[in-house]
Design a protein around this motif. Structure first.
Motif, PDB file in Angstrom:
ATOM      1  N   THR B 175      -6.601  -0.094   3.310  1.00 51.25           N
ATOM      2  CA  THR B 175      -7.304   0.230   2.078  1.00 51.25           C
ATOM      3  C   THR B 175      -7.974   1.596   2.108  1.00 51.25           C
ATOM      4  OG1 THR B 175      -9.188  -0.994   2.905  1.00 51.25           O
ATOM      5  CG2 THR B 175      -7.724  -2.166   1.434  1.00 51.25           C
ATOM      6  N   GLN B 176      -7.935   2.253   0.961  1.00 53.31           N
ATOM      7  CA  GLN B 176      -8.587   3.545   0.770  1.00 53.31           C
ATOM      8  C   GLN B 176      -9.345   3.493  -0.543  1.00 53.31           C
ATOM      9  OE1 GLN B 176      -4.647   5.657   1.247  1.00 53.31           O
ATOM     10  NE2 GLN B 176      -5.970   7.214   2.102  1.00 53.31           N
ATOM     11  N   LEU B 177     -10.410   4.320  -0.617  1.00 46.13           N
ATOM     12  CA  LEU B 177     -11.163   4.384  -1.868  1.00 46.13           C
ATOM     13  C   LEU B 177     -10.385   5.227  -2.862  1.00 46.13           C
ATOM     14  CD1 LEU B 177     -14.985   5.003  -1.415  1.00 46.13           C
ATOM     15  CD2 LEU B 177     -13.852   3.177  -2.674  1.00 46.13           C
ATOM     16  N   GLU B 178     -10.051   4.629  -3.986  1.00 44.89           N
ATOM     17  CA  GLU B 178      -9.308   5.389  -4.994  1.00 44.89           C
ATOM     18  C   GLU B 178      -9.616   4.799  -6.367  1.00 44.89           C
ATOM     19  OE1 GLU B 178      -8.072   7.998  -6.135  1.00 44.89           O
ATOM     20  OE2 GLU B 178      -6.118   8.219  -5.156  1.00 44.89           O
ATOM     21  N   ARG B 182      -6.029   6.763 -11.146  1.00 48.83           N
ATOM     22  CA  ARG B 182      -5.297   7.719 -10.301  1.00 48.83           C
ATOM     23  C   ARG B 182      -4.204   7.019  -9.521  1.00 48.83           C
ATOM     24  NH1 ARG B 182      -8.205  12.461  -7.195  1.00 48.83           N
ATOM     25  NH2 ARG B 182      -6.713  11.613  -5.733  1.00 48.83           N
ATOM     26  N   ASP B 216      -5.115  -0.800  -1.322  1.00 44.96           N
ATOM     27  CA  ASP B 216      -3.939  -0.263  -0.648  1.00 44.96           C
ATOM     28  C   ASP B 216      -3.158   0.482  -1.726  1.00 44.96           C
ATOM     29  OD1 ASP B 216      -1.234  -0.016   0.356  1.00 44.96           O
ATOM     30  OD2 ASP B 216      -1.910  -1.276   2.009  1.00 44.96           O
ATOM     31  N   VAL B 217      -3.291   1.807  -1.727  1.00 45.69           N
ATOM     32  CA  VAL B 217      -2.794   2.598  -2.857  1.00 45.69           C
ATOM     33  C   VAL B 217      -1.272   2.450  -3.081  1.00 45.69           C
ATOM     34  CG1 VAL B 217      -2.814   4.868  -3.934  1.00 45.69           C
ATOM     35  CG2 VAL B 217      -4.713   4.177  -2.490  1.00 45.69           C
ATOM     36  N   PRO B 218      -0.435   2.690  -2.051  1.00 51.33           N
ATOM     37  CA  PRO B 218       1.005   2.547  -2.322  1.00 51.33           C
ATOM     38  C   PRO B 218       1.424   1.135  -2.695  1.00 51.33           C
ATOM     39  CG  PRO B 218       0.618   3.077  -0.003  1.00 51.33           C
ATOM     40  CD  PRO B 218      -0.678   3.230  -0.702  1.00 51.33           C
TER      41      PRO B 218
END
Lengths: 127, 336
Positions: B175-178, B182, B216-218
């Motif tokens: 996980t990333q902050l997004e 976006r 998890d962006v992708p």
């Protein structure tokens, strides 16, 4: 961060190389999917920018091979023609993003950085 | 500005497709219970005792009062019991749906493993066959064509098994902050170009105050492009049915779906999902597309991805008026 640019368009590669180097990013260029795999066999990279449409081994085949051999490297796909099917396939093969050309350099840089962050997170998780 | 697409399509029975328990109000019924089990009986008893000691007219009045009180109390209790039963049924249905999906997923990955081996043998034998014929100098174009077709069909089979295995792989999300929009936008841009060629209008309704989430962006992008592909396919179906004036709209919105939740909704104005299919849309291999057009894995993979991220999915559809698929995600990574 080590970046690999994979595109058969020389002009595009040259401009991109210059711009990434200007930002002090270690960038290497490959003119085809096969060449990219060869370079990846010798050296490790963090993020790749991969063109979808290339003669010979196309972007999706290259992506599949890359993910098989170097699963932790993140790949951002670049495409000139927005094909939904190819996009869905690319994302299911493990691409980080699927970006339509022409892409603003600062936007691309941002994506590269996010992809790099993900790679580091993944490496830490697998350590 | 946000969430219009989903609210405008509200039908009485959205089908929840996740096992995450929603905040239900069953606890609220408990404090009221004392009123019906203690206070009402005590009052009734007191009324009977008072009636015994006073004038007949007053007794009649007290009897009517007691009757009204007990009738009201019984009615309320029956209502409470009914509501609790309804909530229990909903929870059971959610649990069953979740378990069923898990079981089907497990089954399909087992089948995928089993089918991969024969597929590998078929492709090796076909290759060997070609080499043998070639060595004898007997290769003719028709035979080469046949062998190439075998290779193509094996590749198709492999593609399905790979997706099935992906579907059941329990990889931990990274996980990333997004911000939601976006994460979604690139997929929308990608689809928009092809949509325009098909006369489909893509409308964005992003929440201007969209929170940043730990996602998890992708994986989320994969979920979104699957929903977009699905919407496009639905509109194509309508196109074929409706003739020339048909042109569709896809609305992509990000919004707050609850106090601890953000959501992405992809809504189309295609033919919608038939009522009897609503509960099955997330099942692997369930498809209404013609053979060869879809494997029926897109939505089940999407559902799986969303569950892995701790979210849940919902579909709302009115046949003939389109469908809205919503991904709800927990706001655990929100920044102030």
């Amino acid at each position: 961060m080590k970046l690999l640019l994979i595109d058969d368009e020389r002009d595009f590669i040259e401009t991109m190389e210059k711009r990434f180097k200007f930002r002090k990013i270690d960038v290497t260029a490959a003119g085809s999917g096969a060449q990219a795999l060869e370079i990846l066999g010798r050296e490790e990279f963090d993020v790749a920018i991969l063109d979808v449409r290339m003669p010979g081994m196309d972007g999706l085949d290259t992506l599949k091979e890359i993910k098989k051999r170097h699963p932790l490297m993140e790949v951002i796909m670049l495409t000139g023609h927005g094909s939904v099917e190819s996009g869905a396939r690319g994302m299911s093969l493990g691409a980080y993003d699927y970006v339509l050309k022409p892409v603003d350099f600062s936007v691309l840089l941002d994506k590269v950085e996010m992809a790099y962050e993900r790679k580091l997170l993944n490496v830490a998780k697998n350590a | 500005m946000s969430g219009n697409s989903s609210t405008s399509r509200k039908t009485p029975d959205p089908v929840p497709a996740s096992g995450t328990s929603p905040p239900l109000g069953d606890k609220r019924a408990v404090p009221g219970l004392a009123l019906y089990t203690v206070l009402v009986p005590v009052l009734a008893g007191a009324a009977v005792l008072t009636a015994a000691a006073c004038a007949p007219a007053m007794g009649v009045f007290l009897a009517v009062l007691t009757l009204a009180l007990t009738a009201w109390s019984a009615r309320r209790l029956a209502g409470l019991a009914g509501r609790a039963e309804g909530e229990r049924c909903l929870l059971t249905a959610k649990l069953m749906q979740s378990q069923k999906l898990a079981a089907v997923g497990e089954l399909s990955s087992g089948i995928a493993h089993e089918i991969n081996n024969p597929l590998a043998i078929i492709s090796q034998e076909a290759e060997l066959c070609g080499a043998l014929v070639e060595a004898k100098g007997a290769m003719d174009p028709e035979l080469a064509d046949c062998l190439a077709e075998i290779a193509r069909q094996v590749a198709r089979g492999r593609d399905i098994t790979r997706r099935l295995l992906d579907f059941s792989r329990k990889m931990e999300p990274v996980t990333q902050l997004e911000s939601l929009d976006r994460a979604v936008e690139d997929m929308v841009v990608l689809v928009e170009k092809e949509a325009r060629l098909r006369n489909v209008n893509v409308i964005r309704r992003y929440d201007p105050d969209a929170p940043r989430l730990l996602i998890d962006v992708p994986l989320l992008r994969q979920a979104v492009i699957n929903l977009l592909t699905n919407a496009l396919d639905a509109l194509e179906e309508k196109d074929q049915a409706g003739g020339e004036e048909a042109h569709g709209t896809i609305v992509v919105s990000t919004w707050r779906s609850g106090p601890g939740e953000a959501a992405i909704t992809v809504a189309d104005d295609g033919p919608g999902v038939a009522r009897e299919n609503l509960a099955r849309v997330f099942h692997p291999f369930f498809t209404t597309k013609p053979p060869g057009k879809g494997t029926g894995l897109g939505l089940s993979i999407t559902h799986n991805i969303v569950e892995r991220m701790g979210g849940r999915m919902e579909v709302v559809s009115e046949p003939g008026q389109g469908a809205a698929f919503t991904i709800h995600l927990p706001l655990k990574g929100e920044t102030p």
